[in-house]
Design a protein around this motif. Structure first.
Motif, short mmCIF file in Angstrom:
data_model
loop_
_atom_site.label_atom_id
_atom_site.label_comp_id
_atom_site.label_asym_id
_atom_site.label_seq_id
_atom_site.Cartn_x
_atom_site.Cartn_y
_atom_site.Cartn_z
N LYS A 1 15.73 15.37 -7.60
CA LYS A 1 14.54 14.97 -8.30
C LYS A 1 13.87 16.03 -9.12
CE LYS A 1 10.97 12.38 -6.10
NZ LYS A 1 10.21 12.30 -4.77
N ARG A 2 14.15 17.21 -8.90
CA ARG A 2 13.44 18.32 -9.82
C ARG A 2 13.97 18.25 -11.11
NH1 ARG A 2 12.75 22.68 -5.13
NH2 ARG A 2 11.75 21.13 -3.35
N HIS A 3 15.48 17.91 -11.21
CA HIS A 3 16.24 18.02 -12.51
C HIS A 3 16.06 16.79 -13.22
CE1 HIS A 3 17.76 21.10 -9.65
NE2 HIS A 3 17.51 21.91 -10.67
N ILE A 4 16.55 15.72 -12.50
CA ILE A 4 16.73 14.26 -13.16
C ILE A 4 16.33 12.96 -12.33
CG2 ILE A 4 18.80 15.11 -14.74
CD1 ILE A 4 20.30 13.64 -12.24
N SER A 5 16.09 12.28 -13.32
CA SER A 5 15.88 10.64 -12.41
C SER A 5 17.02 9.78 -12.87
CB SER A 5 14.44 10.28 -13.09
OG SER A 5 14.45 8.96 -13.37
N ILE A 6 17.68 9.24 -11.86
CA ILE A 6 18.92 8.47 -12.07
C ILE A 6 18.49 7.25 -12.54
CG2 ILE A 6 20.76 7.36 -10.98
CD1 ILE A 6 20.71 10.19 -10.19
N PRO A 7 18.85 6.79 -13.72
CA PRO A 7 18.58 5.31 -14.39
C PRO A 7 19.18 4.29 -13.45
CG PRO A 7 19.91 6.94 -15.74
CD PRO A 7 20.12 7.56 -14.38
N VAL A 8 18.25 3.29 -13.61
CA VAL A 8 18.48 1.96 -12.65
C VAL A 8 19.82 1.48 -13.35
CG1 VAL A 8 17.73 -0.22 -12.38
CG2 VAL A 8 16.20 1.47 -12.43
N SER A 9 20.08 1.73 -14.44
CA SER A 9 21.38 0.66 -14.99
C SER A 9 22.65 1.15 -14.24
CB SER A 9 21.47 0.95 -16.52
OG SER A 9 22.01 2.32 -16.63
N VAL A 10 22.68 2.35 -13.87
CA VAL A 10 23.92 2.97 -13.06
C VAL A 10 24.28 2.07 -11.82
CG1 VAL A 10 24.87 4.82 -12.06
CG2 VAL A 10 23.85 5.30 -14.12
N THR A 11 23.28 1.92 -10.78
CA THR A 11 23.39 1.25 -9.73
C THR A 11 23.64 -0.13 -10.13
OG1 THR A 11 21.19 1.04 -9.53
CG2 THR A 11 22.24 2.87 -8.15
N ARG B 1 0.85 -1.22 0.09
CA ARG B 1 -0.10 -0.01 0.11
C ARG B 1 0.91 1.33 0.01
NH1 ARG B 1 -4.31 -2.15 4.42
NH2 ARG B 1 -4.79 -4.27 3.25
N HIS B 2 2.26 1.15 0.43
CA HIS B 2 2.88 2.21 0.74
C HIS B 2 3.90 2.55 -0.63
CE1 HIS B 2 1.61 1.31 4.66
NE2 HIS B 2 1.50 2.65 4.72
N ILE B 3 4.83 1.14 -0.78
CA ILE B 3 5.68 1.33 -1.95
C ILE B 3 5.60 0.18 -2.76
CG2 ILE B 3 7.12 2.78 -0.62
CD1 ILE B 3 8.81 0.14 -0.12
N SER B 4 6.52 0.26 -3.82
CA SER B 4 6.48 -0.80 -4.82
C SER B 4 7.98 -1.16 -4.93
CB SER B 4 6.06 -0.66 -6.15
OG SER B 4 6.95 -0.93 -7.09
N ILE B 5 8.76 -2.17 -4.39
CA ILE B 5 10.27 -2.48 -4.39
C ILE B 5 10.82 -2.39 -5.88
CG2 ILE B 5 12.01 -4.06 -3.86
CD1 ILE B 5 10.18 -3.17 -1.40
N PRO B 6 11.57 -1.79 -6.14
CA PRO B 6 12.24 -1.73 -7.49
C PRO B 6 12.93 -3.26 -7.69
CG PRO B 6 13.01 0.25 -6.25
CD PRO B 6 12.27 -0.94 -5.31
N VAL B 7 13.04 -3.66 -9.11
CA VAL B 7 13.44 -4.67 -9.35
C VAL B 7 14.92 -4.85 -9.16
CG1 VAL B 7 14.22 -5.98 -11.34
CG2 VAL B 7 11.77 -5.27 -11.21
N SER B 8 15.52 -3.49 -9.46
CA SER B 8 17.04 -3.43 -9.37
C SER B 8 17.49 -3.84 -8.15
CB SER B 8 17.56 -1.90 -9.68
OG SER B 8 17.26 -1.24 -8.56
N VAL B 9 16.99 -3.92 -6.98
CA VAL B 9 17.35 -4.11 -5.82
C VAL B 9 17.83 -5.34 -5.58
CG1 VAL B 9 17.11 -4.15 -3.41
CG2 VAL B 9 16.33 -2.04 -4.34
N THR B 10 16.67 -6.36 -5.85
CA THR B 10 16.92 -7.64 -5.66
C THR B 10 18.21 -8.26 -6.94
OG1 THR B 10 15.28 -8.29 -7.27
CG2 THR B 10 14.93 -8.25 -4.77
N GLY B 11 18.23 -7.64 -7.86
CA GLY B 11 19.21 -7.79 -8.96
C GLY B 11 20.70 -7.55 -8.45
#
Lengths: 301, 301, 301, 301, 301
Positions: free
Chosen positions: D39-49, C40-50
């Motif tokens: 956040k107001r400027h950009i959104s970090i892409p997942v691939s970097v992490t 209800r609060h958040i959705s865990i991003p896939v990248s964390v488990t990757g």
């Protein structure tokens, strides 16, 4: 052994152009196959190339590790040959009791000369060059005897043992010194065998074959995937990624057989010449041969 | 030992067709299961196969590393046997004082012949072939005595030790030379034991079993995931990815037991024949046996 | 040592059911926690488990590598004990000058029997079984003396040294032979110490503890992530992925302490019995004990 | 050396709370920075992490491998010291010809006592404790001489050599036995040097420094990325991932210097006490000191 | 050898500013290229950089592993030189029979002094400094003879062998002791050769060259990919990721040639001075030279 770690663009191109051409050809074909056929049916998911790419990086890394180990073990073997050569000469020159018989110094000298012959015969054997340079350090009789043998360096070691026994019978070396000299002889035999082991043992060909197949696999799938999002640019980026994998794989293969005679192999000419100079100098021989020069300031053979 | 690093498509097919068939079957079943059942409920997230694939690449890489180490250690052991065989013959031929008693040269000769018997008996033992070729290098009496033993090569070493003691009692070798020869005997015993260790120690089966299970796991999940986006093409791409993982795993397994008698194993026939030729040549024996020929120019046994 | 690399589903279940149950429990809890609260609060991003999954694969791989090295080093140590046992008997039987004194053959024989006692005492020590089988190969007096010692196998080696000195004083072995026998004694002491080192050195517990914690971490996060896209199926797939990681980790742990008495450990019973048979055979002893049989055709102890 | 592989939550917290606090602080700052500015400027892409995380797992794995190798090499060195100590005492007690002179047994005894002094002096040196316990096993004169030396254990070895020469001059040991004893003396010198090498060689600090920097880098980027999708929960999950990487890195560092005096280091107190007991027992000394007890049943020093 | 594992931001900047500048330049160019040209045609898929990044992490890890092995092998070689130096002095001082001739103690002393000369000559040779400090430990005559040699430390070993032979002819050492001393001489020759091997063998340059090329490749592709989603911020994050890869690669290269004279290399000055002090102390020499001080409390040379 390459001496510089910088290659000009021209050199890179000269080394890799065949590969580049093949990759671009394959990527182009894949691009057309995708565009005019596959794309109409399906769209390759990104995850396939991700998993395959990671797995491939592992398998290439595995091959490279083993290749490097073969190369470095080869280098260690020849390093040990250098060390034992110096100890061989040092022991023979200093520990023989020359007062025992007039011929003792002559025997010691010829055992050192014969060791130089051993080095060059071993090198010729490992590189299969059939080079007869080693004969210059043997008597005519010995050179003849030895040339009929299946394994020339091994035959030379047998003559060394016979001379060592003669030194002992003449009383020029006692049992203690005999054991030190014989230990060096045994080690030379071990180094010879270890080098032959590396040269004669083919790296499991199925590893190399399937890794190569899998890289082409990956290049094709990757181009399929790219073609759907970036069109004909997929050939460029497909080539870029394929280049990284193929070149790294080639790097491993290029040092896998360290005793061949090419710029990536071990500089056996240079190493054996260095020992030759060291030993002749210890014998007070004049003039000394000159060290091996790099080919085009570029690599040592 | 395979000699070529190229396989034709036909050969690849011949080697892998059972596997190919199994993978395609499993992928097809997974495709149907997904299409007619699972898909209606859920859609497998890509990340699952990504993580599983990466982890699997690790675990397969681990198995392959250990397999290669077993294979290469086996090769090193037989390389050391080659070296010690040559040193054994060189020492016996050169360092025995033949003036002491008329039988000394005979004893030395038979100790070298017996060493060839040791090699062939060890090879037969490692490969469990029951080959009796070794008896040709023993006297009738020795062959009989030895055949009752639990460990034939070990029994041969015991006879060698008895002969060595006899050489010493006859005064043909002194204490110094005795230690060098006995050191070689001890090393032969060590090599024998090391080879037996590799042959008798099963690679932890749970590693192999679960890796195989996990690969099937991965193949199924991957096909599920693909089926949702590319339909029946998932069988093709599922096979492709599964093929890479399975074949790499098989590559490792194929060299894990390096002393078996198959094309991927160490060429013990060829190595022991090479030593046989070397030793007979040192003894001046005629005619020499011919080297082992590759089977179909393809592999050495 | 397991002998088969196939496990039936039943066996897999028997070995892993506790783990399976735990994983399913944790996944279920995670599923409920996600569904009724976290989602209800958040959705865990896939990248964390990757990222976590990849990192975990590394850390598990690291532990498994070290575990395998401990296991294989343990096997090498006992392989070396086999070799040195054979050399010990071969040297004593062949190189003692029996003409010197009537008791020499008796001393040599009891030194070989005592070596068998050493093996069994060492095994009992490593496995902490308190097994007194070794006493059968000692005289009553020796068994008593030795039983008061803090380290029984070490005490046995001391008696061996005393007997070796006696052989030398009787003139049955000269200095050269003495050095060879004493070298074997020293090596037995080294093998004993090396085996004790592996048994007594706990693998850094923080590595194992945190790896286990991180796997649970990963299982929970993974289930969170899956729960959002595939609902209660996340328990199934969460279990599947968790199973792969946990089982691989367990595989490593199961061979980390190779001298315990369980199916995954080294078959010390079988190895020491093999040496026993070899040595008794060399002594011409009858009847020979029978080899250790696999337990349920399944594993050797 | 830790003895248990389970830690309670409390203990984990006690060990890691500083780190936990730091990570949470950094994650919180990153969260605020992202929310109110980036956040107001950009959104970090997942691939970097993703890429950074994988790369980091490698580099941490590399450090841990080398750390473990240092730790295990340290353990092997002290294992070899144990073995050589037992052989030292066994040789001195059994192979000295006591009939030669009345003082021989006294010399042998004091050489064993002095060896115990060597152990404790070496331990004090490695741990830089300045502990003078070793003096109890030296004569007053020796303790004084030795205390002026730059390297106390090395000075003790010199006295051992002088006594060994005396044994030889008295005719209590012949040349063969002398070589065995001197070989043990040389090995003690080698072990001492190997342990000093590990203690004195700093692991390349730039590896540790930059790995730490990169982990913080990754923690911040990861929190940025998470903050965009899950808001303030990013602090929790950012901490979780950061915790895994940091703790694994710490695990490596904690065993990198195995000769320090902390719960993760090698139990030198316990090992050297074990040898002390073994040697005193072999001398028939009473009463024996008691073994070192674990601290709080938890770890051995 | 660096002594601290903390670097201030200023130091990091001083070490890496050139690299930082280059990366930022390249990322900026890539950003502009993407924005004003490439972007209009295509959008780089994330998967390309993911696969490339993972593969690169492997290849960098491979180079670093080999670099660390070279560095640590170099350290082990000099550690062994330390040990053998102490044993050399201990043996010469204690085992020479001074009663045999008045000159014996003088010969022993000069053999120890000459060993110090060997160390400094070897160091000068490895670092190619041409430093003549070693001459202070040789007689004028020896210094002259030696200076004409192609390999000065090797020439010093030859003089040692001549003196050893003299000791033996004077009856000051018997055959047993001769073998121990000669074994140390042979080991010094081996260590010298092993150090030369590492210095003279270039790490395969194609590995380093292509890894560097691939990192730039990756930096550019990564910036392309980032530029599409985060605009000019791609320069910042492109730099961050590039920095991690480049610095890790540099870390490896900085320890690849461990015998150079820079802060990251092995502290040969400090090690050889330590041996010098140890040996002079054993000779009772006064005053002792002072240990090498760290440069700016920062690193040892």
């Amino acid at each position: 052994m390459l001496l510089r770690d910088k290659l000009s663009l021209v050199e890179v191109f000269r080394i890799t152009w065949k590969l580049d051409f093949m990759i671009i050809l394959v990527c182009s074909l894949a691009y057309f196959a995708d565009t005019y056929w596959l794309k109409r049916h399906i769209s390759i998911p990104v995850s396939v190339t991700g998993v395959l790419g990671t797995a491939l990086a592992f398998f290439i890394g595995f091959n490279n590790n083993q290749a490097y180990d073969r190369w470095w073990e080869g280098r260690k073997i020849w390093g040990a040959i250098v060390n034992d050569s110096r100890s061989w000469a040092r022991n023979l020159l200093n520990y023989c009791d020359n007062g025992k018989a007039g011929e003792v110094p002559h025997i010691a000298r010829r055992m050192i000369f014969r060791h130089i012959a051993f080095l060059h015969a071993l090198k010729a054997n490992l590189r299969k060059t059939g080079d007869l340079y080693y004969e210059g350090y043997l008597s005519k009789k010995e050179a003849e005897d030895v040339s009929n043998s299946h394994n020339i360096p091994n035959a030379i070691l047998n003559i060394q043992a016979a001379d060592l026994q003669q030194l002992r019978e003449l009383g020029a070396v006692d049992g203690f010194c005999f054991r030190d000299l014989n230990a060096l002889l045994t080690q030379q035999c071990d180094h010879m065998g270890a080098a032959e082991r590396i040269r004669n043992t083919v790296f499991p060909p199925s590893y190399l074959f399937f890794t190569r197949v899998f890289i082409w696999f990956f290049v094709i799938l990757n181009t399929f995937m790219l073609a759907e999002s970036i069109g004909y640019w997929s050939v460029v980026f497909g080539w870029a990624v394929g280049f990284v994998f193929h070149v790294t794989h080639q790097n491993g293969i290029s040092i896998m057989n360290p005793f061949e005679q090419n710029p990536m192999s071990l500089p056996l000419d240079s190493i054996s010449r260095t020992i030759e100079i060291n030993l002749l100098e210890m014998l007070g021989h004049q003039p000394l041969p000159s060290p091996v020069e790099p080919v085009g300031k570029h690599y040592l053979l």
